[in-house]
Design a protein around this motif. Structure first.
Motif, mmCIF file in Angstrom:
data_model
loop_
_atom_site.group_PDB
_atom_site.id
_atom_site.type_symbol
_atom_site.label_atom_id
_atom_site.label_comp_id
_atom_site.label_asym_id
_atom_site.label_seq_id
_atom_site.Cartn_x
_atom_site.Cartn_y
_atom_site.Cartn_z
ATOM 1 N N SER A 197 0.827 -1.210 0.000
ATOM 2 C CA SER A 197 0.000 0.000 0.000
ATOM 3 C C SER A 197 0.861 1.259 0.000
ATOM 4 O O SER A 197 0.563 2.224 -0.707
ATOM 5 C CB SER A 197 -0.921 0.018 1.218
ATOM 6 O OG SER A 197 -1.867 -1.014 1.119
ATOM 7 N N ARG A 198 1.924 1.245 0.773
ATOM 8 C CA ARG A 198 2.813 2.399 0.836
ATOM 9 C C ARG A 198 3.471 2.659 -0.519
ATOM 10 O O ARG A 198 3.543 3.795 -0.979
ATOM 11 C CB ARG A 198 3.886 2.169 1.914
ATOM 12 C CG ARG A 198 4.809 3.361 2.104
ATOM 13 C CD ARG A 198 5.841 3.124 3.194
ATOM 14 N NE ARG A 198 6.753 2.049 2.841
ATOM 15 C CZ ARG A 198 6.844 0.890 3.505
ATOM 16 N NH1 ARG A 198 6.096 0.647 4.549
ATOM 17 N NH2 ARG A 198 7.713 -0.024 3.120
ATOM 18 N N SER A 209 0.945 4.087 -2.935
ATOM 19 C CA SER A 209 0.689 5.476 -2.577
ATOM 20 C C SER A 209 1.798 6.384 -3.083
ATOM 21 O O SER A 209 1.542 7.447 -3.669
ATOM 22 C CB SER A 209 0.553 5.605 -1.058
ATOM 23 O OG SER A 209 0.380 6.944 -0.681
ATOM 24 N N THR A 211 1.718 6.656 -6.947
ATOM 25 C CA THR A 211 0.607 7.504 -7.380
ATOM 26 C C THR A 211 0.917 8.969 -7.110
ATOM 27 O O THR A 211 0.645 9.839 -7.948
ATOM 28 C CB THR A 211 -0.687 7.089 -6.659
ATOM 29 O OG1 THR A 211 -0.913 5.695 -6.875
ATOM 30 C CG2 THR A 211 -1.875 7.876 -7.172
ATOM 31 N N LYS A 212 1.485 9.233 -5.952
ATOM 32 C CA LYS A 212 1.839 10.597 -5.585
ATOM 33 C C LYS A 212 2.879 11.162 -6.553
ATOM 34 O O LYS A 212 2.771 12.319 -6.997
ATOM 35 C CB LYS A 212 2.392 10.620 -4.157
ATOM 36 C CG LYS A 212 2.549 11.983 -3.558
ATOM 37 C CD LYS A 212 2.946 11.871 -2.089
ATOM 38 C CE LYS A 212 3.134 13.231 -1.466
ATOM 39 N NZ LYS A 212 3.534 13.125 -0.058
#
Length: 93
Positions: free
Chosen positions: A73-74, A77, A80-81
């Motif tokens: 998940s990290r 994230s 995507t960022k």
């Protein structure tokens, strides 16, 4: 070296799982490299496709226990960022 039949089988099973996990991790690294390359080149259409593929592979690896779920998940994230930041930077210019 193992003498017992069940111990020999465990060694065989572990070797097979190791090969499978190594293949999955190498494929995951290849997808992440392709994403980074597309993002660095400014090819946002390709980067978006690679991001979707990377997210799918990361989440699947997390679900299978190959990597920790929170790690997957990290990474999604952060990818995507980075994509959103690059797109915003290109629009600002």
């Amino acid at each position: 070296m193992a003498n017992i039949k069940s111990a020999k089988k465990r060694i065989s099973v572990i070797n097979h799982k190791t090969l499978v996990n190594r293949r999955i991790k190498n494929a995951l690294k290849a997808v992440l490299k392709a994403y980074e390359k597309a993002l660095a080149a400014g090819d946002f259409a390709t980067a978006k496709e690679k991001l979707a593929l990377a997210e799918k592979k990361l989440m699947k690896a997390g679900a299978k226990g190959l990597i920790h779920k929170n790690t997957a998940s990290r990474k999604v994230s952060r990818l995507t960022k980075a994509y959103n930041k690059a797109v915003a930077a290109s629009k600002a210019q």
